[in-house]
Design a protein around this motif. Structure first.
Motif, PDB file in Angstrom:
ATOM      1  N   ILE A 162     -10.168 -10.236   5.184  1.00  0.00           N
ATOM      2  CA  ILE A 162      -9.990 -11.627   5.608  1.00  0.00           C
ATOM      3  C   ILE A 162     -11.202 -12.107   6.394  1.00  0.00           C
ATOM      4  CG2 ILE A 162      -8.615 -13.202   7.011  1.00  0.00           C
ATOM      5  CD1 ILE A 162      -7.235 -12.264   4.442  1.00  0.00           C
ATOM      6  N   SER A 163     -11.703 -13.268   6.003  1.00  0.00           N
ATOM      7  CA  SER A 163     -12.749 -13.945   6.776  1.00  0.00           C
ATOM      8  C   SER A 163     -12.537 -15.446   6.656  1.00  0.00           C
ATOM      9  CB  SER A 163     -14.141 -13.558   6.265  1.00  0.00           C
ATOM     10  OG  SER A 163     -14.314 -14.013   4.931  1.00  0.00           O
TER      11      SER A 163
ATOM     12  N   GLY B 106      -8.944 -10.380  17.509  1.00  0.00           N
ATOM     13  CA  GLY B 106      -8.190  -9.392  16.755  1.00  0.00           C
ATOM     14  C   GLY B 106      -7.438  -8.363  17.572  1.00  0.00           C
ATOM     15  N   GLU B 107      -7.732  -8.246  18.871  1.00  0.00           N
ATOM     16  CA  GLU B 107      -6.994  -7.264  19.674  1.00  0.00           C
ATOM     17  C   GLU B 107      -5.566  -7.713  19.959  1.00  0.00           C
ATOM     18  OE1 GLU B 107      -8.053  -7.988  24.268  1.00  0.00           O
ATOM     19  OE2 GLU B 107      -9.824  -7.711  22.991  1.00  0.00           O
TER      20      GLU B 107
ATOM     21  N   GLN C 129      -2.957 -10.186  14.883  1.00  0.00           N
ATOM     22  CA  GLN C 129      -2.892  -9.162  13.842  1.00  0.00           C
ATOM     23  C   GLN C 129      -1.730  -9.431  12.886  1.00  0.00           C
ATOM     24  OE1 GLN C 129      -2.732  -5.344  15.800  1.00  0.00           O
ATOM     25  NE2 GLN C 129      -4.627  -5.714  16.934  1.00  0.00           N
ATOM     26  N   LYS C 130      -0.582  -9.820  13.430  1.00  0.00           N
ATOM     27  CA  LYS C 130       0.585 -10.123  12.592  1.00  0.00           C
ATOM     28  C   LYS C 130       0.304 -11.333  11.702  1.00  0.00           C
ATOM     29  CE  LYS C 130       5.534 -11.155  12.824  1.00  0.00           C
ATOM     30  NZ  LYS C 130       6.699 -11.376  13.717  1.00  0.00           N
ATOM     31  N   TYR C 131      -0.347 -12.342  12.254  1.00  0.00           N
ATOM     32  CA  TYR C 131      -0.683 -13.543  11.496  1.00  0.00           C
ATOM     33  C   TYR C 131      -1.609 -13.190  10.326  1.00  0.00           C
ATOM     34  CZ  TYR C 131      -1.603 -18.572  10.925  1.00  0.00           C
ATOM     35  OH  TYR C 131      -1.684 -19.862  10.439  1.00  0.00           O
TER      36      TYR C 131
ATOM     37  N   GLU D 255      -4.409 -15.735  21.647  1.00  0.00           N
ATOM     38  CA  GLU D 255      -3.556 -16.211  20.565  1.00  0.00           C
ATOM     39  C   GLU D 255      -3.635 -17.720  20.425  1.00  0.00           C
ATOM     40  OE1 GLU D 255      -1.846 -12.506  22.446  1.00  0.00           O
ATOM     41  OE2 GLU D 255      -2.481 -14.460  23.185  1.00  0.00           O
ATOM     42  N   HIS D 256      -3.611 -18.406  21.551  1.00  0.00           N
ATOM     43  CA  HIS D 256      -3.715 -19.866  21.537  1.00  0.00           C
ATOM     44  C   HIS D 256      -5.051 -20.303  20.939  1.00  0.00           C
ATOM     45  CE1 HIS D 256      -3.646 -23.874  23.979  1.00  0.00           C
ATOM     46  NE2 HIS D 256      -3.289 -24.049  22.722  1.00  0.00           N
TER      47      HIS D 256
END
Length: 378
Positions: A52-53, A63-64, A69-71, A137-138
């Motif tokens: 994915i990019s 990514g941490e 990661q789930k998304y 995440e935001h």
């Protein structure tokens, strides 16, 4: 014209998309139009392994985060499922979730993509306590908006308020189109009735963003003022046990009925009197339009797309979120004055029939779709 409506959740999943997209197929059924629906089944998890990019940002910076990661994994799964099951050629893809749109454009870059954003996922996660405002995440989730703008031929949303919300996160905010959700008028049949005790109803997922705790405190205030009512809670969610306990602690449990999830609440919604939902965030608020089409008096909050549906004092009442006393006073007005309640509900019904009918929305969508098929006429 062969159309694909790319969803994320299955059509029976509660929400604005399920209230509209499955019913659009009937309105597009003709020799000129062919429409299919596609979505990711819940059982498909952990199948995708695509690299994915993104074009507009580096997602690995975030990514941490397990949420990110789930998304990304869900995005991989959608790509895997699409490659596995998609065999037909389409003239246009209309996606109704960011993951759906990103996956479709990655696999079919030559097919025009219209992307409609129906809600602010990150805003609800913040309000529900799942992520921190300004956190990794935001930042990741709002970065997705610019990526969607980059890959889409047309970026759209369901309210002017949500279009304004998107403006800081994209490059061309003036290019965002607005078409509200539409609802099949035949599903809603107002029923004349006379309830001795006013019946309040809300239809929602039981999460903090919907403000049901504020509603309970307002109802406790109504009881303190000796007003009779019954509150019907249609929906389920992670906060149900907590809300049941709150109702007990506030002394309103006997006045409150928890139904859990119901597939077609519009079938019995017309027998209630007042629809109330004190949301803390709402991109559009489809349940308000559904309640209006059921000819209920509306009480909502002055957030998101709700004020675009409710003009305070004309076709419903608006209060600020988290203000239980203002909400109690608004409910008191419609509980104690049946004539006023009827005027509000009738005005709400008139507006919803005019602006949110599926026929009107289908016609707007046809005009939009035809821009990508020169020479065709609707």
């Amino acid at each position: 014209m062969n159309l694909l409506q790319a969803l994320f959740f299955p059509p029976e999943q509660p929400g604005g998309v399920s209230s509209m997209i499955p019913y659009l197929q009937e309105r597009f059924r003709s020799s000129r139009w062919e429409m299919d629906l596609f979505w990711l089944p819940k059982r498909i998890r952990g199948k995708g392994h695509e690299e994915i990019s993104f074009e507009t940002f580096d997602w690995t910076f975030y990514g941490e985060s397990p949420v990110v990661q789930k998304y990304i994994q869900t995005y991989r799964d959608y790509i895997w499922w699409t490659k596995l099951r998609m065999t037909k050629k389409y003239d246009l893809i209309h996606a109704h979730h960011p993951i759906a749109g990103l996956a479709m454009k990655k696999i079919y870059p030559e097919i025009p993509l219209i992307q409609t954003l129906h809600s602010s996922y990150e805003r609800e996660l913040i309000l529900n306590g799942a992520i921190i405002e300004g956190g990794l995440e935001h930042q990741f989730l709002v970065s997705i908006y610019r990526e969607l703008e980059h890959v889409s031929d047309r970026l759209m949303t369901v309210s002017r308020s949500f279009a304004d919300y998107l403006a800081p996160y994209i490059d061309r905010p003036d290019g965002v189109g607005v078409i509200p959700n539409g609802f099949d008028e035949k599903r809603f049949k107002p029923v004349p009735h006379d309830n001795d005790i006013p019946q309040l109803v809300t239809v929602t997922r039981l999460v903090p963003a919907k403000g049901i705790d504020t509603l309970f405190r307002a109802c406790a205030e109504l009881k303190k003022r000796n007003h009779e009512y019954v509150l019907h809670i249609i929906g389920d969610g992670p906060c149900r046990a907590e809300l049941e306990l709150l109702a007990q602690n506030l002394g309103i449990y006997n006045e409150t009925i928890f139904y859990g999830y119901t597939l077609h609440p519009e079938e019995f919604m017309p027998f209630f009197d007042i629809f109330v939902l004190p949301s803390r965030a709402e991109a559009f608020g489809s349940v308000f339009a559904e309640a209006a089409l059921s000819c209920l008096a509306l009480v909502g909050t002055n957030v998101g797309g709700i004020p675009e549906q409710i003009e305070d004092g004309v076709n419903g009442l608006l209060v600020d979120p988290d203000d239980e006393l203002a909400l109690a006073e608004a409910l008191e007005k419609v509980i104690t004055d049946p004539g006023y309640r009827y005027e509000l509900s009738r005005s709400a019904w008139d507006k919803a029939k005019s602006l949110y009918s599926l026929t009107r929305v289908a016609n707007e969508l046809k005009k939009t779709y035809l821009q990508y098929q020169p020479g065709l006429k609707g």
